[in-house]
Design an enzyme around this catalytic site. Structure first.
Site, PDB file in Angstrom:
ATOM      1  N   LYS A 191      -6.621  -8.272  -1.621  1.00  0.00           N
ATOM      2  CA  LYS A 191      -7.843  -8.420  -2.615  1.00  0.00           C
ATOM      3  C   LYS A 191      -8.077  -9.741  -2.957  1.00  0.00           C
ATOM      4  CE  LYS A 191      -6.246  -4.002  -4.528  1.00  0.00           C
ATOM      5  NZ  LYS A 191      -5.602  -3.305  -5.749  1.00  0.00           N
ATOM      6  N   LYS A 199       1.170  -1.121  -0.028  1.00  0.00           N
ATOM      7  CA  LYS A 199      -0.003   0.062   0.033  1.00  0.00           C
ATOM      8  C   LYS A 199       0.831   1.271  -0.039  1.00  0.00           C
ATOM      9  CE  LYS A 199      -4.020   1.632   2.139  1.00  0.00           C
ATOM     10  NZ  LYS A 199      -3.631   3.232   2.269  1.00  0.00           N
TER      11      LYS A 199
HETATM   12  C1  LIG Z   1      -9.461  -1.556  -4.998  1.00  0.00           C
HETATM   13  O1  LIG Z   1      -9.216  -0.134  -4.114  1.00  0.00           O
HETATM   14  C2  LIG Z   1      -7.964   0.169  -3.851  1.00  0.00           C
HETATM   15  N1  LIG Z   1      -6.731  -0.642  -4.269  1.00  0.00           N
HETATM   16  C3  LIG Z   1      -5.687  -0.313  -3.731  1.00  0.00           C
HETATM   17  N2  LIG Z   1      -4.493  -1.040  -4.218  1.00  0.00           N
HETATM   18  C4  LIG Z   1      -3.237  -0.516  -3.482  1.00  0.00           C
HETATM   19  N3  LIG Z   1      -2.300  -1.375  -3.916  1.00  0.00           N
HETATM   20  N4  LIG Z   1      -2.908   0.600  -2.960  1.00  0.00           N
HETATM   21  C5  LIG Z   1      -4.092   1.193  -2.643  1.00  0.00           C
HETATM   22  N5  LIG Z   1      -4.056   2.354  -1.877  1.00  0.00           N
HETATM   23  C6  LIG Z   1      -5.474   0.807  -3.067  1.00  0.00           C
HETATM   24  N6  LIG Z   1      -6.636   1.664  -2.729  1.00  0.00           N
HETATM   25  C7  LIG Z   1      -7.566   1.346  -3.040  1.00  0.00           C
HETATM   26  C8  LIG Z   1      -8.821   1.927  -2.753  1.00  0.00           C
END
Ligand SMILES: COc1nc2nc(N)nc(N)c2nc1C
Length: 307
Positions: free
Chosen positions: A280, A109
């Site tokens: 995810k 992140k």
């Molecule tokens: C699917 O939504 C998201 N995916 C993300 N993926 C990464 N790697 N970093 C983020 N900050 C991020 N933020 C969001 C809202």
């Protein structure tokens, strides 16, 4: 001349990609500057052959009066947070209850700010901040100065992508050095410096801030026929975007915990700040089944490192 200018653009963007996306310089800075000078000289002489994807567009045009507002066709949600192993196991239990066996993708992140980029027939046409998730600010001119952001994709596709704009730590330290010399107020951290830079109305100032961006999702993935998040990441690479290479598929929550442990230890060796790990659900069909609340997707969670 028209052909010569097209070749120059092609050559310069190829070196741009090698240097800023692959981190493997293909010519010296002096040679690169010479190519740019040549192209800008020809664009001066033959403006009729200047194109919107020309690398000369990256040095920044005239300052804007204000930023236009942009309404996101698909809202930019924020991630719900997990702070410990229990939160992560709860997330995993809930997901498995609803969709059965599942694979996750784990990503760093990046501690920057979320941006949305729209491309039409392969050309970068608009970039916006997250704003309140529904309405953001049009920062297209500022984003064009980010060298790793392609002005033209490797395929002539119409796509909207999301990513994180950030300031590499080296750029942050250099910037604060300069501000210290000029007796200016220092930025507290790279995230604030990146946010402050992208909010500049003068793109030339942004160009000097050496920002970067990692792209992490395709908004219209269904329309394009992508079936999973991991497939989207590969597709983004094919299009010529800069994605973060540390992502990993994790079949179990224990593998997720191991990934978190690994990157919690290694994060000081990264050239940018991260504030956690994003987990995810990989399959889009399962993401769809899990859906989203008004604020956050139910198929993802952000594990935040202890401050
Ligand atoms: C699917 O939504 C998201 N995916 C993300 N993926 C990464 N790697 N970093 C983020 N900050 C991020 N933020 C969001 C809202």
């Amino acid at each position: 001349v028209k052909k010569q200018m097209a070749e120059l653009r092609e050559q310069i963007e190829k070196h741009n990609y090698a240097y800023y996306v692959l981190d493997q310089p293909s010519i010296s800075d002096a040679e690169y500057d010479e190519l740019m000078r040549k192209l800008m000289e020809l664009e001066e002489q033959y403006p009729q052959y200047k194109t919107p994807d020309s690398p000369s567009q990256r040095v920044g045009g005239a300052p804007l009066e204000a930023f236009k507002k942009v309404t996101h066709r698909v809202p930019m949600l924020s991630l719900s947070n997990a702070f410990n192993e229990g939160d992560l196991r709860d997330f995993d239990r809930r997901v498995r209850q609803e969709v059965g066996d599942v694979r996750y993708v784990c990503e760093l992140k990046i501690d920057g700010l979320a941006v949305s980029l729209r491309y039409e027939d392969g050309y970068f046409v608009q970039g916006a901040t997250r704003g309140d998730g529904t309405t953001g600010e049009d920062i297209t001119e500022n984003l064009k100065t980010i060298r790793s952001l392609p002005l033209r994709l490797q395929k002539q596709v119409t796509v909207e992508v999301r990513g994180e704009a950030y300031m590499p730590r080296k750029s942050f330290e250099k910037l604060n050095e300069q501000r210290k010399m000029n007796g200016e107020e220092l930025f507290a951290n790279p995230r604030n410096a990146a946010a402050g830079s992208l909010r500049q109305l003068d793109p030339k100032i942004v160009a000097a801030r050496q920002l970067d961006v990692f792209i992490y999702s395709v908004v219209n993935s269904e329309e394009i026929g992508l079936v999973s998040h991991s497939e989207s990441l590969r597709y983004l690479d094919e299009l010529g975007f800069k994605t973060n290479p540390t992502w990993q598929v994790c079949e179990t929550i224990d593998a997720v915990l191991a990934y978190i442990e690994k990157w919690h230890e290694r994060r000081t060796s990264l050239p940018y700040d991260i504030d956690g790990i994003v987990i995810k659900v990989d399959a889009f069909a399962q993401q769809k089944q899990l859906g989203a609340t008004a604020k956050s997707p139910r198929w993802a969670i952000a594990y935040k490192f202890p401050a």
